[in-house]
Design a protein around this motif. Structure first.
Motif, mmCIF file in Angstrom:
data_model
loop_
_atom_site.group_PDB
_atom_site.id
_atom_site.type_symbol
_atom_site.label_atom_id
_atom_site.label_comp_id
_atom_site.label_asym_id
_atom_site.label_seq_id
_atom_site.Cartn_x
_atom_site.Cartn_y
_atom_site.Cartn_z
ATOM 1 N N ALA A 1 38.698 41.917 41.495
ATOM 2 C CA ALA A 1 39.348 42.421 42.711
ATOM 3 C C ALA A 1 40.710 41.760 42.908
ATOM 4 N N ILE A 2 40.807 40.477 42.642
ATOM 5 C CA ILE A 2 42.083 39.766 42.752
ATOM 6 C C ILE A 2 43.083 40.304 41.737
ATOM 7 N N THR B 1 29.079 37.673 40.919
ATOM 8 C CA THR B 1 29.906 37.713 42.120
ATOM 9 C C THR B 1 31.289 37.166 41.822
ATOM 10 N N GLU B 2 31.364 36.065 41.111
ATOM 11 C CA GLU B 2 32.655 35.468 40.772
ATOM 12 C C GLU B 2 33.466 36.409 39.876
ATOM 13 N N THR B 3 32.808 37.060 38.942
ATOM 14 C CA THR B 3 33.491 38.027 38.078
ATOM 15 C C THR B 3 34.052 39.175 38.910
ATOM 16 N N GLU C 1 38.443 39.928 56.156
ATOM 17 C CA GLU C 1 37.906 41.224 56.594
ATOM 18 C C GLU C 1 37.596 42.115 55.394
ATOM 19 N N GLY C 2 37.000 41.504 54.356
ATOM 20 C CA GLY C 2 36.554 42.244 53.187
ATOM 21 C C GLY C 2 37.622 42.535 52.145
ATOM 22 N N GLU C 3 38.856 42.108 52.379
ATOM 23 C CA GLU C 3 39.945 42.365 51.433
ATOM 24 C C GLU C 3 40.534 41.047 50.939
ATOM 25 N N TRP C 4 40.926 41.036 49.660
ATOM 26 C CA TRP C 4 41.572 39.856 49.098
ATOM 27 C C TRP C 4 43.051 39.873 49.448
ATOM 28 N N LYS C 5 43.502 38.785 50.083
ATOM 29 C CA LYS C 5 44.899 38.666 50.512
ATOM 30 C C LYS C 5 45.453 37.321 50.075
ATOM 31 N N ILE C 6 46.738 37.311 49.750
ATOM 32 C CA ILE C 6 47.429 36.065 49.456
ATOM 33 C C ILE C 6 47.755 35.398 50.783
ATOM 34 N N VAL C 7 47.311 34.150 50.951
ATOM 35 C CA VAL C 7 47.569 33.413 52.184
ATOM 36 C C VAL C 7 48.619 32.327 51.977
ATOM 37 N N ALA C 8 48.863 31.977 50.706
ATOM 38 C CA ALA C 8 49.901 30.990 50.396
ATOM 39 C C ALA C 8 50.424 31.290 48.987
ATOM 40 N N ASP C 9 51.733 31.135 48.830
ATOM 41 C CA ASP C 9 52.392 31.456 47.567
ATOM 42 C C ASP C 9 53.458 30.406 47.307
#
Length: 142
Positions: free
Chosen positions: A27-28, A20-22, A131-139
């Motif tokens: 995905a990221i 799962t981590e892989t 919601e099932g997608e990888w998103k950047i929340v902080a940069d």
């Protein structure tokens, strides 16, 4: 016999977590690759699809803290108005580390090759599965 069964169950569970981590890390990396392509095509809106489209998005750079997806996009458009300024983007990823389920931090470097002068720096970004997608929340980039 019970100990052997418990041992195999434990091994299977650990292997499942590792897989799962892989998959999360792959995905990221895919999001980051899509961002490289969009940026290099001078498609800042496409680049921003990797970010959480929320007023709660945080971006910390040389100009200080920016709150919100739209404001972050506006700043990119102001700072990188043409292809001469966006140039070609390449990321070097130094670490992807799980924080907790559905969130990771990524440490790396960015490299811009461009007519307006090359630019390089470092970043630390936080990804969250939303919601099932990888998103950047902080940069944080500098």
């Amino acid at each position: 016999m019970k100990k052997l069964l418990i041992f195999f169950c434990l091994i299977a569970t650990i292997k499942g977590f590792a897989q799962t981590e892989t998959a999360d890390k792959e995905a990221i990396l895919s999001v980051l690759k899509t961002q490289e392509i969009a940026w290099t095509q001078n498609d800042l809106e496409g680049f921003m699809q990797g970010y959480w489209k929320s007023d709660s998005l945080k971006f910390y750079g040389s100009s200080g803290l920016t709150n919100g997806w739209q404001k972050t996009l506006d700043n990119y458009k102001k700072g990188y108005p043409t292809k001469e300024y966006t140039g070609t983007l390449k990321f070097t990823i130094d670490a992807i580390t799980k924080i907790e389920d559905d969130s990771y931090y990524v440490m790396g470097q960015y490299h811009l090759t461009r007519k307006a002068g090359n630019a390089n720096g470092v970043f630390l970004i936080i990804f969250k599965r939303i919601e099932g997608e990888w998103k950047i929340v902080a940069d944080m980039s500098c």
